[in-house]
Design a protein around this motif. Structure first.
Motif, mmCIF file in Angstrom:
data_model
loop_
_atom_site.group_PDB
_atom_site.id
_atom_site.type_symbol
_atom_site.label_atom_id
_atom_site.label_comp_id
_atom_site.label_asym_id
_atom_site.label_seq_id
_atom_site.Cartn_x
_atom_site.Cartn_y
_atom_site.Cartn_z
ATOM 1 N N ASP A 13 0.821 -1.207 0.000
ATOM 2 C CA ASP A 13 0.000 0.000 0.000
ATOM 3 C C ASP A 13 0.857 1.260 0.000
ATOM 4 O O ASP A 13 0.451 2.305 0.524
ATOM 5 N N ALA A 14 2.048 1.169 -0.596
ATOM 6 C CA ALA A 14 2.991 2.291 -0.561
ATOM 7 C C ALA A 14 2.401 3.553 -1.175
ATOM 8 O O ALA A 14 2.561 4.654 -0.627
ATOM 9 N N ASP A 15 1.701 3.422 -2.299
ATOM 10 C CA ASP A 15 1.141 4.604 -2.953
ATOM 11 C C ASP A 15 0.069 5.258 -2.090
ATOM 12 O O ASP A 15 -0.025 6.483 -2.001
ATOM 13 N N ARG A 16 -0.749 4.442 -1.419
ATOM 14 C CA ARG A 16 -1.795 5.007 -0.554
ATOM 15 C C ARG A 16 -1.180 5.730 0.637
ATOM 16 O O ARG A 16 -1.611 6.829 1.015
ATOM 17 N N LEU A 17 -0.149 5.135 1.236
ATOM 18 C CA LEU A 17 0.501 5.760 2.393
ATOM 19 C C LEU A 17 1.127 7.103 2.023
ATOM 20 O O LEU A 17 0.953 8.101 2.733
ATOM 21 N N LEU A 18 1.857 7.138 0.907
ATOM 22 C CA LEU A 18 2.476 8.386 0.524
ATOM 23 C C LEU A 18 1.432 9.421 0.126
ATOM 24 O O LEU A 18 1.560 10.606 0.477
ATOM 25 N N PRO B 248 -4.487 9.506 -6.904
ATOM 26 C CA PRO B 248 -4.030 8.338 -7.661
ATOM 27 C C PRO B 248 -3.997 8.658 -9.157
ATOM 28 O O PRO B 248 -4.846 9.396 -9.664
ATOM 29 N N ALA B 249 -3.000 8.105 -9.856
ATOM 30 C CA ALA B 249 -2.857 8.347 -11.296
ATOM 31 C C ALA B 249 -2.814 7.055 -12.088
ATOM 32 O O ALA B 249 -2.316 7.020 -13.202
ATOM 33 N N GLY B 250 -3.338 5.981 -11.506
ATOM 34 C CA GLY B 250 -3.362 4.703 -12.199
ATOM 35 C C GLY B 250 -2.166 3.847 -11.835
ATOM 36 O O GLY B 250 -1.050 4.340 -11.702
ATOM 37 N N GLY B 251 -2.417 2.555 -11.660
ATOM 38 C CA GLY B 251 -1.338 1.655 -11.239
ATOM 39 C C GLY B 251 -0.852 2.060 -9.856
ATOM 40 O O GLY B 251 -1.626 2.243 -8.935
ATOM 41 N N ARG B 252 0.453 2.193 -9.691
ATOM 42 C CA ARG B 252 1.032 2.613 -8.415
ATOM 43 C C ARG B 252 1.480 4.068 -8.456
ATOM 44 O O ARG B 252 2.281 4.492 -7.618
#
Length: 310
Positions: A237-242, A255-259
């Motif tokens: 969940d790195a993208d969500r945390l950042l 979010p911009a798609g993918g990670r």
């Protein structure tokens, strides 16, 4: 002088308008004509060649009126059709020589020019074989060669990568770019694959339902958006945390798609903030880059039909 110029160009068929009051000026270099299937691209090319009459408006190619001077246009223009129309029992050499003669070249000059253009498109060794034994990529190269044999001032290429695998598509795109950059021939190339035209075109014309959505230099169309694309790793969940950390820090992030995470640039310190927050979370920063517009953004904003990003 514009290579191609249209004023109020309209083409209507029963129940459908293929081109709707198109005002357009196209100059030298490689111009990409992009639109979904049915957007009017092929109709536009046929009108430019004087093969189909417009319902209203005018089109001029190299200074000639396509409605009244179609023969003069075709003498100066090369055309690569979208669909396969090659005789299976004729060699590439014989076909290109024949079409060179039809364009007005003497036989000896046609043979010399055919040899040159077939070598340029990568068919030097195979040019004497019957076309029926060619792969799809080789057939596309034959069609490109015949469009170039009479040394035109402009070439119209209708979906030149149609049916090609990724490797053959890259080769064809390189050839198209060389025509404009090395040979000095103006090129109008159509495609429904957005990424292709971004790579090779000096300018882009976007059609949607027969209407002009946008016409501009490719660099202007793909200008920076004022945001960053960020990719991180280290946790599922790195993208969500950042993303949450960026929002908590007062930055606009989504979010911009993918990670990927898209972050609006607030000032010159924004990249440093993204980097520091990534380190604080114990994550790995894979990439951080300035985001640029893509051609699909133009379609999205204009409400256009589906066009593939390639």
């Amino acid at each position: 002088m514009a290579v191609i110029e249209t004023v109020g160009l309209t083409k209507a068929y029963p129940g459908v308008t293929a081109l709707d009051r198109l005002d357009l000026a196209i100059g030298e270099g490689v111009t990409g004509l992009v639109g979904a299937n049915g957007a009017g691209k092929s109709t536009f090319i046929k009108i430019l060649l004087g093969l189909v009459p417009a319902t209203a408006g005018t089109a001029r190619v190299l200074g000639y009126n396509t409605a009244t001077e179609g023969a003069s246009v075709r003498a100066l223009v090369g055309y690569m059709p979208e669909h396969d129309c090659l005789p299976a029992d004729v060699s590439a050499s014989d076909l290109v020589v024949h079409l060179g003669q039809m364009s007005g070249l003497p036989y000896a000059a046609a043979r010399e020019r055919a040899s040159d253009v077939l070598r340029h498109v990568g068919l030097a060794e195979e040019r004497y074989r019957p076309i029926g034994g060619y792969s799809t990529g080789m057939k596309q190269r034959v069609k490109l060669a015949q469009a170039l044999v009479h040394d035109p001032r402009l070439v119209l290429l209708d979906e030149p990568t149609n049916g090609l695998d990724p490797s053959a598509r890259d080769d064809m795109l390189s050839l198209v770019r060389r025509i404009g950059a090395d040979f000095g021939i103006a090129v109008l190339v159509t495609s429904h694959l957005l990424g292709e035209l971004e790579r090779i075109s000096d300018s882009i014309v976007v059609l949607d339902g027969g209407r002009l959505l946008q016409s501009s230099a490719t660099a202007d169309l793909l200008h920076a958006t004022g945001s960053l694309l960020v990719e991180v790793q280290g946790r599922p969940d790195a993208d969500r945390l950042l993303g949450q950390a960026l929002v908590d820090a007062g930055l606009a992030a989504r979010p911009a798609g993918g990670r990927l995470i898209e972050v609006d640039v607030r000032d010159e310190h924004t990249p440093d903030q993204v980097r520091d927050l990534t380190v604080d979370l114990g994550l790995g920063l894979v990439r951080m880059q300035e985001r640029h517009h893509r051609i699909e953004d133009v379609f999205r904003q204009g409400g256009a039909g589906h066009v593939q990003p390639a």
